[in-house]
Design a protein around this motif. Structure first.
Motif, PDB file in Angstrom:
ATOM      1  N   LEU A  50       5.310  17.372  -8.825  1.00  0.00           N
ATOM      2  CA  LEU A  50       6.517  16.692  -9.564  1.00  0.00           C
ATOM      3  C   LEU A  50       7.881  16.509  -8.678  1.00  0.00           C
ATOM      4  CD1 LEU A  50       6.101  17.896 -13.137  1.00  0.00           C
ATOM      5  CD2 LEU A  50       5.292  15.584 -12.368  1.00  0.00           C
ATOM      6  N   LYS A  51       7.850  17.534  -8.158  1.00  0.00           N
ATOM      7  CA  LYS A  51       9.373  17.682  -7.087  1.00  0.00           C
ATOM      8  C   LYS A  51       9.163  16.684  -6.001  1.00  0.00           C
ATOM      9  CE  LYS A  51      12.368  21.006  -4.984  1.00  0.00           C
ATOM     10  NZ  LYS A  51      12.924  22.440  -4.516  1.00  0.00           N
ATOM     11  N   ASP A  52       7.976  16.500  -5.357  1.00  0.00           N
ATOM     12  CA  ASP A  52       7.840  15.491  -4.524  1.00  0.00           C
ATOM     13  C   ASP A  52       8.275  13.999  -5.118  1.00  0.00           C
ATOM     14  OD1 ASP A  52       7.201  17.535  -2.562  1.00  0.00           O
ATOM     15  OD2 ASP A  52       4.868  16.856  -2.869  1.00  0.00           O
ATOM     16  N   VAL A  53       7.759  13.892  -6.369  1.00  0.00           N
ATOM     17  CA  VAL A  53       8.291  12.578  -7.083  1.00  0.00           C
ATOM     18  C   VAL A  53       9.583  12.212  -6.892  1.00  0.00           C
ATOM     19  CG1 VAL A  53       8.186  11.547  -9.205  1.00  0.00           C
ATOM     20  CG2 VAL A  53       5.826  12.269  -8.655  1.00  0.00           C
ATOM     21  N   ALA A  54      10.320  13.345  -7.523  1.00  0.00           N
ATOM     22  CA  ALA A  54      11.739  13.491  -7.492  1.00  0.00           C
ATOM     23  C   ALA A  54      12.450  12.972  -5.904  1.00  0.00           C
ATOM     24  CB  ALA A  54      12.565  14.335  -7.943  1.00  0.00           C
ATOM     25  N   GLN A  55      12.002  13.836  -5.034  1.00  0.00           N
ATOM     26  CA  GLN A  55      12.380  13.815  -3.841  1.00  0.00           C
ATOM     27  C   GLN A  55      12.202  12.371  -3.172  1.00  0.00           C
ATOM     28  OE1 GLN A  55      10.695  17.345  -2.261  1.00  0.00           O
ATOM     29  NE2 GLN A  55      12.637  18.360  -2.465  1.00  0.00           N
ATOM     30  N   VAL A  56      10.942  11.886  -3.317  1.00  0.00           N
ATOM     31  CA  VAL A  56      10.676  10.470  -2.464  1.00  0.00           C
ATOM     32  C   VAL A  56      11.377   9.463  -3.400  1.00  0.00           C
ATOM     33  CG1 VAL A  56       8.897   8.932  -2.181  1.00  0.00           C
ATOM     34  CG2 VAL A  56       8.449  11.467  -1.973  1.00  0.00           C
ATOM     35  N   ALA A  57      11.442   9.703  -4.680  1.00  0.00           N
ATOM     36  CA  ALA A  57      12.204   8.487  -5.195  1.00  0.00           C
ATOM     37  C   ALA A  57      13.703   8.453  -4.679  1.00  0.00           C
ATOM     38  CB  ALA A  57      12.376   8.745  -6.704  1.00  0.00           C
ATOM     39  N   VAL A  58      14.283   9.764  -4.633  1.00  0.00           N
ATOM     40  CA  VAL A  58      15.689   9.610  -4.319  1.00  0.00           C
ATOM     41  C   VAL A  58      15.826   9.124  -2.925  1.00  0.00           C
ATOM     42  CG1 VAL A  58      17.620  11.284  -3.450  1.00  0.00           C
ATOM     43  CG2 VAL A  58      16.573  11.442  -5.839  1.00  0.00           C
ATOM     44  N   LEU A  59      14.600   9.574  -1.811  1.00  0.00           N
ATOM     45  CA  LEU A  59      14.885   8.859  -0.395  1.00  0.00           C
ATOM     46  C   LEU A  59      14.546   7.444  -0.554  1.00  0.00           C
ATOM     47  CD1 LEU A  59      14.429   9.639   2.504  1.00  0.00           C
ATOM     48  CD2 LEU A  59      11.938   9.804   2.207  1.00  0.00           C
TER      49      LEU A  59
END
Length: 522
Positions: free
Chosen positions: A370-379
């Motif tokens: 879930l944290k990866d989802v947020a980080q990739v979305a922001v990237l």
């Protein structure tokens, strides 16, 4: 066969076009898709007639006016419609800013089509649906971890309905304290979703709207000037629709709490926040998530959706019911509403298919995923942001370099210099099999367009979208009539939108269309 080399990423697209009537116009009396066999005489003699068991009050006076169509014609009809439709399965759908159009895992679609799921009924005895109740309960627990809240309801069938439920809880809470008449104001912000103000207004509240400071942040000093003993609550999205995250949000909620108000959080789109920040630490008393945005369930053309509503312990008794609880013996039950509950906001206790999809998505990813989802979305969003602000005529108003999961851009310079508007570009994007959204009205950002890439799209996908915008920008400066007269490759080459603000011209159903166009037939 020689392959044509593509020197750029703008696709040579042409929308399929069928002169396809609506399904009611395909109706032919007596035509059938399925003809079921008649009841065997022995069976009829044993069980009697089904009609005899239906109370007279439940019988229709007339046969429903359903279209009579053969199977092949039905199949052709819907396949043709699908070819005339763009969506997240067909194209790079980063242009539906604020709506989080992401990839929906197909295995989760298979789960909801399992007969053990499709044959469930909301009126079944709880002992016969323990598995589904366990999923409701476990998703509740997961949402508590994600948000910091103490209980969740999945009854609201949309984000707007969740906002209405939260405004109802605010009123019920103040009524229980004898302050319902005194506290008659809800504070929100201009860049939060319009449903926040609309739902509070439906509950009878006066709306106070905060405008941003020069950097695009909600103005804290303005908030301090408007809070009072009349403040019932504060509702806000963070980040707002500009994609700007208010890093001082705890100061806002503290100010409202000191005045005795309730703070509730629009997290319909939490795509850039998962595993990074929570509503609890930001000082909110309630929040909601759209499962059909952040948690990978489809929008389904406006429904069925789910606005997952979470509250702190202090507000738990005001929630809509029933809620799923787990007994000490491991059995799951539906706990009835309390005396101070706002009551049901829809039938039963939520869209089970949407709950299952989101539960499966969360369990497959786990907390790190879930944290990866947020980080990739922001990237992805910041890559897009960096590229778009370099396109001639495009800009991103307010503070620079501070965007989260989306951005509200502006074509003001391009419009001033070429006369091409953001609506013109909306139509021209259709010619490349792409879609983009402008913004909510009013256009606070002039000539706006709002993009949200989510975590689903690759760098190549983003580059294709960027190249299309670059191509259209170049056309606007060199051949503006091409853009102004678009779309050229679509099924519709121009829309008359004059009827959108006139309810007398709306026809939501076929029956309404007939009443308005052929009243003599009614």
């Amino acid at each position: 066969m020689k392959r044509i080399r593509r020197d750029h990423k703008v696709r040579n697209f042409h929308q399929a076009k069928w002169d396809e009537p609506v399904i009611f116009e395909l109706h032919r009396p007596g035509e059938r898709g399925v003809v079921p066999p008649g009841t065997e005489a022995a069976v009829a003699a044993e069980v009697g007639s089904a009609e005899d068991n239906i109370p007279a009050s439940m019988w229709r006076r007339t046969v429903p006016a359903l279209p009579e169509i053969g199977q092949a014609k039905v199949l052709r009809h819907y396949l043709r419609l699908s070819q005339e439709t763009l969506g997240s399965d067909m194209n790079v759908e980063i242009g539906q800013g604020t709506c989080t159009m992401k990839y929906i895992p197909r295995i989760n679609e298979m789960l909801i089509r399992n007969p053990r799921m499709t044959e469930l009924h909301p009126l079944q005895d709880v002992d016969s649906v323990q598995g589904m109740l366990e999923i409701f309960h476990n998703l509740d627990l997961a949402m508590r971890e994600i948000s910091g809240m103490d209980a969740f309801s999945f009854q609201p069938s949309s984000g707007t309905q969740a906002l209405l439920a939260m405004a109802s809880i605010v009123r019920a809470y103040h009524d229980s304290r004898g302050e319902g008449e005194q506290r008659d104001e809800i504070i929100t912000t201009i860049f939060s979703h319009p449903s926040q103000a609309a739902t509070a207004a439906v509950k009878g509240y006066k709306i106070i709207t905060l405008h941003p400071d020069e950097d695009g942040f909600p103005d804290l000093e303005k908030l301090k000037n408007v809070v009072s003993e009349r403040t019932a609550g504060f509702v806000v999205a963070n980040p707002e629709d500009t994609g700007i995250y208010n890093h001082r949000i705890r100061e806002f909620t503290d100010v409202v709490h000191e005045a005795g108000g309730v703070c509730y959080y629009d997290q319909a789109n939490a795509n850039g926040l998962l595993g990074i920040t929570r509503a609890k630490e930001a000082g909110f008393d309630m929040c909601f998530f759209n499962l059909h945005k952040t948690f990978a369930a489809p929008h389904m053309c406006g429904g069925p959706a789910t606005g997952a509503l979470g509250v702190t312990e202090e507000l738990k008794n005001f929630m809509p019911g029933p809620l799923v609880d787990k007994e000490d013996d491991g059995r799951y039950i539906l706990r009835d509403q309390t005396e101070v509950s706002i009551g049901k906001v829809r039938s039963f206790h939520g869209v089970a298919q949407t709950v299952l999809r989101s539960y499966a998505w969360i369990m497959s990813l786990g907390p790190d995923g879930l944290k990866d989802v947020a980080q990739v979305a922001v990237l992805n969003n910041n890559y897009l942001y960096h590229k778009i602000v370099q396109i001639r005529g495009a800009s991103a108003p307010y503070v620079q370099g501070r965007r989260l999961e989306q951005v509200r851009y502006s074509w003001k310079q391009l419009t001033d210099e070429t006369g091409v508007t953001t609506e013109d570009i909306t139509r021209r994007m259709c010619d490349f099999g792409l879609h983009y959204w402008t913004s909510h009205h009013p256009y606070i950002v002039p000539q706006p367009f709002t993009l949200e890439p989510t975590e689903s799209y690759s760098k190549e996908d983003l580059d294709e979208y960027i190249h299309a915008l670059e191509h259209i920008s170049n056309e606007a400066y060199t051949q503006p009539d091409i853009v102004k007269s678009a779309p050229h490759n679509s099924t519709v080459h121009g829309n008359d939108e004059s009827s959108l603000d006139d309810p007398k011209q709306w026809c939501i159903t076929w029956r309404a269309y007939l009443k308005k166009t052929q009243p003599e037939l009614q």
